[in-house]
Write a protein that holds these residues in place. Structure first.
Motif, short mmCIF file in Angstrom:
data_model
loop_
_atom_site.label_atom_id
_atom_site.label_comp_id
_atom_site.label_asym_id
_atom_site.label_seq_id
_atom_site.Cartn_x
_atom_site.Cartn_y
_atom_site.Cartn_z
N ASP A 1 5.49 -5.52 -13.70
CA ASP A 1 6.56 -4.80 -13.02
C ASP A 1 7.11 -5.63 -11.86
O ASP A 1 8.31 -5.73 -11.66
N ARG B 1 6.64 4.59 -5.01
CA ARG B 1 6.61 6.03 -4.84
C ARG B 1 6.90 6.74 -6.15
O ARG B 1 6.51 7.89 -6.34
N VAL B 2 7.63 6.07 -7.05
CA VAL B 2 7.96 6.73 -8.32
C VAL B 2 7.14 6.24 -9.50
O VAL B 2 7.07 6.89 -10.53
N PHE B 3 6.53 5.06 -9.38
CA PHE B 3 5.59 4.65 -10.44
C PHE B 3 4.62 3.62 -9.88
O PHE B 3 4.86 3.02 -8.84
N ARG C 1 11.51 -3.31 -1.73
CA ARG C 1 11.56 -2.91 -3.14
C ARG C 1 10.24 -2.31 -3.59
O ARG C 1 10.20 -1.29 -4.26
N THR D 1 9.67 1.19 -2.02
CA THR D 1 10.42 2.33 -2.57
C THR D 1 10.02 2.61 -4.01
O THR D 1 9.94 3.75 -4.42
N SER D 2 9.75 1.54 -4.78
CA SER D 2 9.46 1.75 -6.20
C SER D 2 8.09 2.37 -6.44
O SER D 2 7.92 3.17 -7.34
#
Lengths: 404, 249
Positions: free
Chosen positions: A347, A339-341, A333, A336-337
């Motif tokens: 979080d 990479r976008v924020f 998790r 992958t996450s």
């Protein structure tokens, strides 16, 4: 003998086998009753909190062997029973239709000879598969010493086939199970590994070791597991805390089974299989046993504190896996996450990453969860021990065991 | 005046069409509810006549991928309040980020969708194991469940493959819906339209239940008794319909 009494005797004799998993099989069924679920399904949970997935029974609890630790050994004066193949089929099918079980786990004491016993298992399972077209999960035990042609036959009928190594060293086996030899068990494992295919033992093989009946250290046990995984591509090694069912001068006297030790071994086993750890990272000659107070990964991290804290937004996937408290799912998790924020502690919490232990070993965008000055061995160790809610009595008992 | 509250027909396809319509026309809903909703005085309720396009599902899958689509469906099956609004924002972001929407866990709607979907799937998985059939005298297998979420369809799908040569009925007691399988298809019917011809159990039923209870009570290891662990894996809410647990309730 009545069916009810038989079931009671033959389930009671089978309950010490830890394996009950029903996962990992991709066998396709055409017609008939039942199928397999790749993820495995638990149908109930017994009073000891263990999953009940399969109808776990012995064909018979009569045995020509005399393994010291075993309830069914020849020298024990207990009630013996034997199922007929038809009886096993009837109970399995009826339980399965009512959704009590995911399938059958059939093992047996050894009567007459290993070949004879094995043929009995084959006869039963053939009946189930061919006459009743049963498509559910079947896990069978291979009988050490049985011939290869029988191993071949059985393997095509079942999802999982396994043989128990029982003890981590040959000396232990000689002492407590004089009729068994490691050689016979590894021969089975080798045969299954070489023939394994989508049709032959599709869910792979597993094995079991008894913990605490002999003097082996955790290091010896884990090294054995590592070798087994490497040489025979086992799906699982199960660890079963020794429960004294017999009195024997060769056996230790325990008040309670070493459950915490068993738990630590499972944790370490996971580290080997999914977290790219090696046994030599976790244990060595100086520290041959696991720390009862903290889990093996946290223990490793405390000894390698120089590599921490890890920056959650930058470190490699492999490094994420090394953070105590972060499992494979959380690591994926995060990977992958981010990479976008860019991830913060809040979080991580929102994402369902458990920070109880992880927070001591990470930074988020350079920030530690408390003042950076507190990042030191004593502070972290003290808090980790507090987080593990192990009742004091268990700890004391286990420590006593270790010192003996 | 409050923001507009839009109504849909209580079917999945109707909800998807409504959400896609709102997004397409740049309308920001204050609330989305199904037709059984009782509005309060301040609500500005709007019931749009939207053509029910069956390819709404395909539109979603093509845009956001099958994983995101399944999550949307599972959230629809949940009983979470305002799930429709969560889905509206999720699909809105899904159109923007496409398949990568699942990585945006810092967005509340994404986080909620993933968590709720997991919760629904988890419950349905648990019932695949904990559901118990009883055999009636006409050999039909009958089971009752009481799930929090509307998972009867998911559970039925599982048993359609597993018990394909049996007649079986599963009843969602709370919702009053039954799933009936006739060895070919399964049908969802309301309890108002269906009565069981017989509730008499078959001759062998009691015998098998007895055997199962014997097995259950034998297989646990006394020296390892751990009630907390058992309840963690098998919470008490499932016990009511489980044959082996009736002694302990």
């Amino acid at each position: 003998m009545e069916q009810q009494e038989k079931l009671k005797i033959l389930a009671d004799s089978a309950k010490y086998d830890a394996s009950c998993s029903s996962s990992g099989s991709t066998r396709k069924t055409k017609d008939g009753l039942g199928n397999v679920a790749l993820s495995g399904i638990c149908h109930s949970f017994a009073s000891d909190g263990r999953c009940i997935s399969l109808l776990k029974i012995l064909m018979t609890n009569s045995c020509i062997f005399d393994c010291k630790y075993c309830l069914n050994r020849k020298s024990n004066n207990i009630k013996r029973a034997i199922f007929t193949p038809e009886e096993v089929c009837e109970i399995t099918l009826n339980f399965y239709r009512r959704n009590y079980i995911e399938g059958l786990f059939l093992s047996s004491g050894i009567i007459k000879s290993p070949d004879y016993t094995m043929e009995l298992l084959i006869k039963t399972i053939t009946l189930l598969r061919k006459k009743y077209h049963f498509g559910g999960y079947i896990h069978a035990k291979a009988i050490p010493g049985a011939s290869e042609s029988l191993l071949q036959k059985l393997g095509f009928l079942v999802d999982r086939l396994s043989a128990n190594i029982e003890l981590p060293t040959e000396q232990g086996l000689k002492l407590l199970a004089p009729n068994k030899s490691e050689n016979k068990v590894t021969k089975i494992m080798h045969y299954i590994k070489t023939n394994n295919s989508k049709k032959y033992v599709p869910a792979g093989q597993s094995t079991q070791m008894i913990i605490g009946a002999t003097k082996e250290s955790d290091l010896e046990i884990m090294e054995k597991s590592e070798t087994l995984y490497k040489n025979y591509q086992l799906k699982r090694v199960f660890y079963s805390a020794y429960i004294p069912v017999n009195k024997d001068t060769l056996l230790p006297t325990l008040e309670k089974p070493p459950l915490k030790r068993e738990n630590r071994l499972y944790q370490a086993d996971w580290l080997l299989r999914f977290y790219n750890f090696k046994v030599k990272d976790l244990l060595d000659e100086k520290n041959p046993n696991f720390n009862i107070l903290v889990d093996p990964k946290a223990d490793w991290a405390l000894r390698h504190l120089k590599e921490f804290p890890k920056e959650i937004n930058k470190c490699s996937y492999n490094d994420l896996l090394k953070i105590p408290g972060i499992g494979v799912k959380s690591a994926k998790r995060i990977f992958t996450s981010r990479r976008v924020f860019s991830l913060t502690f809040a979080d991580l919490k929102k994402m369902g990453v458990v920070l109880k232990r992880a927070k001591y070993f990470i930074t988020c965008n350079g920030k530690y969860f408390m003042s950076q000055n507190l990042f030191c061995h004593e502070f972290i160790e003290k808090n980790l021990v507090l987080e593990e809610k192990t009742p004091k009595t268990i700890i004391q008992e286990q420590l006593r065991l270790f010192n003996e | 005046m409050n923001e507009a509250c839009f109504l849909y027909e209580d079917t999945f396809i109707s909800l998807l069409n409504l959400i896609l319509y709102l997004i397409k026309n740049n309308i920001k809903p204050g609330n989305i509810q199904n037709t059984t909703y009782t509005p309060n005085l301040l609500d500005n309720v709007i019931s749009l006549k939207i053509e029910e396009k069956q390819d709404a599902i395909r539109t979603i899958i093509e845009c956001m991928g099958p994983y995101a689509y399944r999550s949307i469906y599972y959230v629809f099956l949940s009983t979470i309040e305002q799930k429709e609004l969560i889905l509206y924002y999720f699909i809105l972001n899904g159109i923007k980020y496409q398949e990568k929407v699942m990585y945006h866990r810092n967005l509340r709607c994404v986080q909620k969708t993933i968590t709720i979907a997991k919760y629904v799937l988890h419950e349905s998985h648990k019932y695949k194991g904990f559901l118990r059939f009883k055999e009636l005298e006409n050999h039909i297998l009958y089971a009752e469940i009481e799930p929090v979420n509307d998972i009867l369809y998911l559970v039925s799908n599982h048993f359609k493959k597993r018990l394909k040569n049996e007649y079986w009925i599963i009843k969602d007691v709370k919702r009053g819906i039954l799933s009936i399988y006739d060895k070919k298809n399964d049908y969802l019917v309301s309890e108002d339209d269906f009565t069981l011809k017989t509730t008499m159990l078959s001759k062998t039923e009691m015998e098998m239940e007895k055997l199962w209870k014997i097995f259950y009570n034998t297989i646990g290891i006394r020296e390892r008794k751990n009630d907390r662990c058992r309840k963690n894996f098998m919470p008490k809410k499932y016990w009511k319909y489980m044959t082996e647990m009736d002694m302990e309730l």
